[in-house]
Design a protein around this motif. Structure first.
Motif, short mmCIF file in Angstrom:
data_model
loop_
_atom_site.label_atom_id
_atom_site.label_comp_id
_atom_site.label_asym_id
_atom_site.label_seq_id
_atom_site.Cartn_x
_atom_site.Cartn_y
_atom_site.Cartn_z
N THR A 45 0.83 -1.24 0.00
CA THR A 45 0.00 0.00 0.00
C THR A 45 0.84 1.26 0.00
N ASN A 46 2.15 1.10 0.30
CA ASN A 46 3.06 2.23 0.46
C ASN A 46 2.59 3.18 1.56
N GLN A 47 1.78 2.64 2.48
CA GLN A 47 1.30 3.42 3.63
C GLN A 47 2.02 2.93 4.88
N VAL A 48 2.14 3.80 5.88
CA VAL A 48 2.82 3.39 7.11
C VAL A 48 1.94 2.38 7.85
N ILE A 49 2.59 1.41 8.46
CA ILE A 49 1.87 0.37 9.20
C ILE A 49 1.61 0.90 10.61
N ARG A 50 0.37 0.74 11.08
CA ARG A 50 0.00 1.29 12.37
C ARG A 50 -0.44 0.19 13.33
N ASP A 51 -0.15 0.46 14.63
CA ASP A 51 -0.62 -0.44 15.69
C ASP A 51 -2.15 -0.37 15.72
N GLU A 52 -2.78 -1.52 15.68
CA GLU A 52 -4.25 -1.52 15.58
C GLU A 52 -4.91 -0.91 16.81
N GLU A 53 -4.26 -1.07 17.95
CA GLU A 53 -4.88 -0.55 19.19
C GLU A 53 -4.65 0.96 19.33
N THR A 54 -3.38 1.39 19.23
CA THR A 54 -3.07 2.81 19.52
C THR A 54 -3.18 3.69 18.28
N GLY A 55 -3.07 3.08 17.10
CA GLY A 55 -3.06 3.89 15.87
C GLY A 55 -1.70 4.51 15.60
N PHE A 56 -0.78 4.33 16.57
CA PHE A 56 0.57 4.87 16.37
C PHE A 56 1.28 4.08 15.28
N ALA A 57 2.13 4.79 14.52
CA ALA A 57 2.92 4.13 13.47
C ALA A 57 3.91 3.17 14.12
N ILE A 58 4.13 2.07 13.45
CA ILE A 58 5.19 1.15 13.89
C ILE A 58 6.49 1.74 13.39
N ASN A 59 7.36 2.13 14.32
CA ASN A 59 8.62 2.78 13.92
C ASN A 59 9.74 1.78 13.82
N GLY A 60 10.69 2.12 12.97
CA GLY A 60 11.85 1.24 12.84
C GLY A 60 13.05 2.01 12.32
N LYS A 61 14.15 1.33 12.24
CA LYS A 61 15.40 1.93 11.77
C LYS A 61 15.96 1.04 10.68
N VAL A 62 16.53 1.67 9.64
CA VAL A 62 17.24 0.86 8.65
C VAL A 62 18.65 1.40 8.52
N GLY A 63 19.58 0.51 8.32
CA GLY A 63 20.98 0.93 8.13
C GLY A 63 21.16 1.37 6.67
N VAL A 64 21.86 2.48 6.47
CA VAL A 64 22.06 2.96 5.10
C VAL A 64 23.54 3.18 4.78
N ALA A 65 24.42 2.80 5.71
CA ALA A 65 25.86 2.99 5.48
C ALA A 65 26.59 1.66 5.67
N ALA A 66 27.68 1.52 4.95
CA ALA A 66 28.44 0.27 5.05
C ALA A 66 28.99 0.11 6.47
N PRO A 67 28.76 -1.04 7.09
CA PRO A 67 29.35 -1.27 8.42
C PRO A 67 30.85 -1.03 8.38
#
Ligand SMILES: CSC[C@H]1O[C@H](OP(=O)(O)O)[C@H](O)[C@@H]1O
Length: 429
Positions: free
Chosen positions: A365-387
């Motif tokens: 859907t290209n939409q942010v995924i939300r917690d069904e109870e709170t409606g808050f977005a599920i947050n996360g981190k992605v690495g974008v630089a070479a270790p």
């Protein structure tokens, strides 16, 4: 959507809450600040950020901490001596000096807290109950003055820009560049540089309205009386281009959030697109004619610390003959530091450049995924630089004053004299 970075309940029980800006734009969540240590942590992590906002949160956290302490709200009451006022002052000042270290570059915080420390030291009160109203008045006055001044900043910047374009003989629509977030989410409200954009947009809307109202008239502009002719002014702000502002993305996350909320015509660009966009728009129907930026510290000669990327923006503006304005309240000016060499530039953690945080997106859907109870977005981190890659991550850079065309303050716009020098001391006489 909320654009109130700071919420303060001014009656007992005093409550200070901040909009956790690390969760924006997908989640609006306020968190309580009950002590100066809470304020330190929130400012350090950039849950609240923006030079004026962190000064206000710092000052109001003192009100809440002392009030909670006097009302026995803390389980561990050991960090203050309630009996001896001199001991209490000493312990409070120690905590205030710790608070200042949360972010060393933005002078608003240290200006405010050092002023409060001076007031506490010089007060002759003999009890904490007498000291509390002094602390309360300082914090609330800082908050209220900031909001009042921001609207003046916006109007002063708007008027200067329109007059400058008129003096250039410019006519028609124009666009504006800005970097980082300098709006309601960085202040008590309205903003500094983004406040100028708000004022420009309000002016444009009034022009559009006037022109729509006049459309029915069959008029020759030159037959109109001057005051009516002004109404048909054709110099009109039409669009702002906020830079995403890597690595913390205050532009993409926060400024875009404010612009969408206020329905201000805007187009998000990456920091690397500025030169090509400016050249592409040069002969368009809405060329970029001005860049407005905030400030974290403006020193005596006008050199300005602001979000990393500002310096190169100023260089590009010079190259294209675009006016470059720093917009900031006088609380951002540091006359004790002579030039940019004296500014400490905060280094941020490497992980803020190696990773990108945000709301997890549903690929279908290209939409942010939300917690069904709170409606808050599920947050996360992605690495974008070479270790293993080394990182340099200064939070700010220093724009030399010779690249700055004007410094917009609540008391007017300061421009350089015939020697190319700013006289900022004149603002305080
Ligand atoms: C009116 S905000 C001033 C200033 O503060 C911002 O820095 P940060 O997001 O790191 O707190 C940015 O440099 C703004 O221009």
């Amino acid at each position: 959507m909320s654009l109130q970075a700071i919420r303060f309940t001014r009656s007992e029980p005093y409550q200070l809450r901040i909009l956790d800006q690390l969760l924006l734009p997908y989640t609006e969540k306020y968190i309580e600040i009950n002590t100066t240590v809470d304020a330190y942590n929130a400012i350090k992590k950039m849950q609240v950020r923006g030079a004026p906002a962190i000064a206000i949160v710092g000052a109001i956290s003192v009100i809440v901490e002392v009030s909670h302490y006097l009302n026995g709200k803390f389980k561990d009451q050991s960090f203050y001596d309630l009996i001896n006022i001199d001991n209490f002052k000493r312990q409070l000042i120690k905590r205030l000096n710790f608070l200042i270290t949360s972010r060393p570059t933005a002078v608003n915080l240290s200006n405010a807290i050092n002023e409060l420390i001076g007031i506490i030291n010089n007060s002759s009160v003999q009890s904490i109950d007498e000291l509390f109203p002094i602390i309360f008045e300082f914090g609330t006055e800082l908050y209220d003055n900031d909001f009042k001044n921001n609207f003046k900043l916006g109007e002063n910047g708007k008027d200067w820009i329109l007059n400058d374009l008129r003096n250039q003989g410019f006519n028609g629509d124009f666009s504006v560049l800005t970097i980082c977030n300098t709006g309601s989410l960085a202040t008590s409200g309205y903003g500094t540089a983004l406040g100028v954009v708000r004022s420009l947009w309000n002016h444009s809307k009034s022009l559009i309205e006037d022109n729509n109202n006049n459309d029915g008239d069959d008029h020759d502009e030159n037959q109109l009386p001057p005051n009516k002719r002004a109404k048909l002014d054709t110099i009109k702000f039409s669009r702002v281009y906020p830079l995403e502002t890597r690595p913390y993305n205050q532009g993409a996350r926060l400024t875009a959030y404010e612009l969408v909320y206020e329905k201000i015509p805007s187009t998000l660009i990456t920091d690397s697109m500025v030169t090509y966009l400016t050249s592409t728009l040069k002969n368009s129907s809405s060329p970029i004619k001005v860049c407005v930026v905030g400030a974290d510290r403006i020193v005596k000669n006008g050199d300005t610390a602001n979000k990393i990327g500002t310096y190169q923006l100023a260089l590009i503006c010079k190259q294209f003959g675009i006016k470059f304005l720093v917009v900031a309240p006088k609380t951002t000016i540091d006359l004790q530091t002579l030039n940019g060499d004296g500014i400490i530039v905060e280094q941020r953690p490497s992980i803020e450049l190696q990773n990108v945080s945000g709301g997890i997106i549903n690929n279908q859907t290209n939409q942010v995924i939300r917690d069904e109870e709170t409606g808050f977005a599920i947050n996360g981190k992605v690495g974008v630089a070479a270790p293993g890659i080394e990182v340099w991550n200064p939070s700010f850079d220093i724009t030399p004053h010779d690249l700055i065309d004007g410094i917009v303050t609540e008391d007017g716009v300061i421009v350089k004299d015939s020697n190319g020098e700013f006289d900022l001391e004149s603002l305080f006489k």
